[in-house]
Design a protein around this motif. Structure first.
Motif, PDB file in Angstrom:
ATOM      1  N   GLN A 277      24.207 137.396   0.790  1.00  0.00           N
ATOM      2  CA  GLN A 277      23.523 138.676   0.373  1.00  0.00           C
ATOM      3  C   GLN A 277      24.690 139.062  -0.267  1.00  0.00           C
ATOM      4  O   GLN A 277      25.855 138.670  -1.557  1.00  0.00           O
ATOM      5  N   LYS A 333      25.888 149.290   6.402  1.00  0.00           N
ATOM      6  CA  LYS A 333      25.625 149.684   5.249  1.00  0.00           C
ATOM      7  C   LYS A 333      27.603 150.323   5.024  1.00  0.00           C
ATOM      8  O   LYS A 333      27.677 150.929   5.676  1.00  0.00           O
ATOM      9  N   THR A 347      26.056 145.113   2.156  1.00  0.00           N
ATOM     10  CA  THR A 347      24.642 145.732   2.379  1.00  0.00           C
ATOM     11  C   THR A 347      23.955 145.163   3.909  1.00  0.00           C
ATOM     12  O   THR A 347      23.423 146.064   4.378  1.00  0.00           O
ATOM     13  N   GLU A 348      24.421 144.210   4.082  1.00  0.00           N
ATOM     14  CA  GLU A 348      23.688 143.974   5.582  1.00  0.00           C
ATOM     15  C   GLU A 348      24.079 143.265   6.435  1.00  0.00           C
ATOM     16  O   GLU A 348      26.160 142.913   6.108  1.00  0.00           O
TER      17      GLU A 348
END
Length: 369
Positions: A277, A333, A347-348
Motif C-alpha cells: 500500500q 485509515k 490507508t489499508e
C-alpha cells in the motif's frame, strides 16, 4: 563571594553562561552595562529596544509556583500549543491549576499544515484530546503567529472571553509562544499605536506585562520545559530541521510488509503485516526519510545513526535516548503520530510499529486527512 547583579528590567539574576535561562546576557553587554550602571538581561534588552519578547525556560518548580499563582487570580488563561506536536506541548495538569478561570486553547503554526487538512476536523480532534487530558477549554482556536490578520482575530477572541480581566499566556518551550506574543504586539501597535517599549514593565523574573486598553494586562510567562518533547533531545540546528517553517509537502511511499522507514535517526516506522500500500508521511520537508528491509533495520540503525541517519549528529549519538517500540493494529485509515516530528498515514488494514526516543510518545489516531 561575588555580589549578584540583577536585571533592572525584570529583577532576574544576571548570568552569562546559559542562553536559554533567566537572566542571560552576553559578557560584552554585561561589561557595558556595568559602566553605565544599567544592566539588562538579553530578554529585557530586546524587549526594550526591538519590541521582541524572547522565551526562556523555567524549571518545573518555578513553573508550578507560577501556575499556583495564576489559579488564585481572576483571569483568562490562554494556553498556546504546537499543532504539530499537540501531545508534546500540552501542559501536564494545567486543569488542576486553572481554578475557575476559563482556558482558551490556541493551536499555533496552522500555516505549516497541508491545505487538505480541514480546520474544523483538527479543532474537534484538539478538543477531544484536551478533554482526555482533563482540560475543558471554553474555545479552541487555530492561528499562525506569522500572519497579522490571524493575530487580530486572536485578539478579538481573547477580548470576547476575558471580560475585563487580565490574560495569562502559558505554554511549554518551542510552541512559538514568543512569536505569537510578538505578533500580538505588532498587530496591536499597528492598529492602535498604544504599545511602546517603555510600557513593558518586566515586573518580576518570571513574567512580562503588556498593557491593555482598560488598565488590565496581557501577561507573558516563560515556557516550561516539557520532558517528553522531541525538541528536548535536539540542538538548535536540528530543531530547525524538524520544525517546519513552510507548508508540509506529503511524501508517498509504496511499502510491502517487511519494510521499514527511518525518519532521520529520530524515529522509525515498521510495516509488519498487510497488503502492499501507499503510505503518506507528513513531516518537515527538510527531514530525510530512508527505506530499508525490516529484517535488517536494527543493524542498519546501529551502523548509520549519526551518519546517514541524521539527526542526531555523530557527536550526539552517545547521549541520544534509545528508541522505544509501540505496536499498532490498523483497521481503518489511520495516522501513526510521532510527537514533535509529524505522522504517517496508513490507508489499508495491517500491523505496524512506531519507534521514538524513550519518553517521546507514538500514538494512533483516526486519520485527520
Amino acid at each position: 563571594m561575588t555580589e549578584e547583579i540583577r536585571c533592572i528590567g525584570c529583577g532576574s539574576v544576571i548570568q552569562t553562561e546559559q542562553k536559554d535561562s533567566l537572566g542571560y546576557t552576553p559578557m560584552s553587554a554585561l561589561k557595558k552595562g556595568e559602566e553605565t550602571g544599567e544592566v539588562y538581561c538579553q530578554r529585557c534588552f530586546r524587549l526594550r529596544h526591538y519590541n521582541e519578547i524572547q522565551d526562556v525556560a523555567l524549571t518545573d518548580d518555578d513553573f508550578l509556583r507560577l501556575l499556583n499563582e495564576i489559579g488564585t487570580k481572576d483571569a483568562l488563561i490562554v494556553n498556546v500549543v504546537d499543532i504539530f506536536d499537540f501531545n508534546g506541548s500540552l501542559i501536564p495538569g494545567l486543569h488542576r491549576f486553572a481554578g475557575n478561570n476559563p482556558v482558551l486553547l490556541v493551536g499555533n503554526k496552522v500555516d505549516i499544515l497541508p491545505k487538505s487538512l480541514k480546520r474544523g476536523k483538527l479543532t474537534q480532534w484538539m478538543k477531544e484530546r484536551a478533554y482526555e487530558a482533563g482540560l475543558r477549554p471554553t474555545e479552541v482556536v487555530l492561528t499562525s503567529a506569522k500572519k497579522n490578520s490571524e493575530m487580530i482575530q486572536l485578539l478579538e477572541t481573547i477580548e470576547k472571553h476575558r471580560q475585563g480581566r487580565d490574560v495569562y499566556v502559558v505554554g511549554v518551550t518551542n510552541v512559538g509562544k514568543s512569536t505569537l506574543i510578538n505578533g500580538i504586539i505588532k498587530a496591536t501597535a499597528g492598529l492602535q499605536d498604544i504599545i511602546t517599549t517603555s510600557q513593558f514593565p518586566g515586573t518580576t523574573l518570571d513574567k512580562i506585562e503588556i498593557p491593555l486598553d482598560d488598565g488590565h494586562f496581557l501577561i507573558d510567562t516563560p515556557g516550561i520545559i516539557h520532558r517528553h518533547q522531541m525538541a528536548h533531545y535536539l540542538g538548535k540546528k536540528d530543531l530547525r530541521l524538524i520544525s517546519p517553517t513552510k507548508e508540509i509537502k506529503p511524501k508517498v511511499y509504496q511499502l510491502n510488509a517487511g519494510q521499514t522507514l527511518f525518519l532521520g535517526g529520530l524515529a522509525r516506522f515498521d510495516y509488519i503485516r498487510g497488503e502492499n500500500q501507499g503510505l503518506i508521511a507528513y513531516v518537515s520537508n527538510e527531514l530525510n526519510i530512508h527505506r530499508t528491509k525490516l529484517i535488517n533495520a536494527d543493524d542498519f540503525y546501529a551502523k548509520h545513526v549519526g551518519g546517514l541517519l541524521q539527526p542526531p549528529r555523530e557527536d550526539e549519538v552517545s547521549e541520544f535516548p534509545e528508541l522505544v517500540r509501540y505496536e499498532f493494529s490498523v483497521k481503518e485509515k489511520t495516522d501513526i503520530v510521532f510527537a514533535g516530528l509529524g505522522w504517517i498515514t496508513i490507508t489499508e488494514p495491517g500491523i505496524v510499529a512506531g519507534y521514538a526516543p524513550k519518553g517521546v510518545e507514538v500514538l494512533k489516531r483516526k486519520a485527520l486527512i
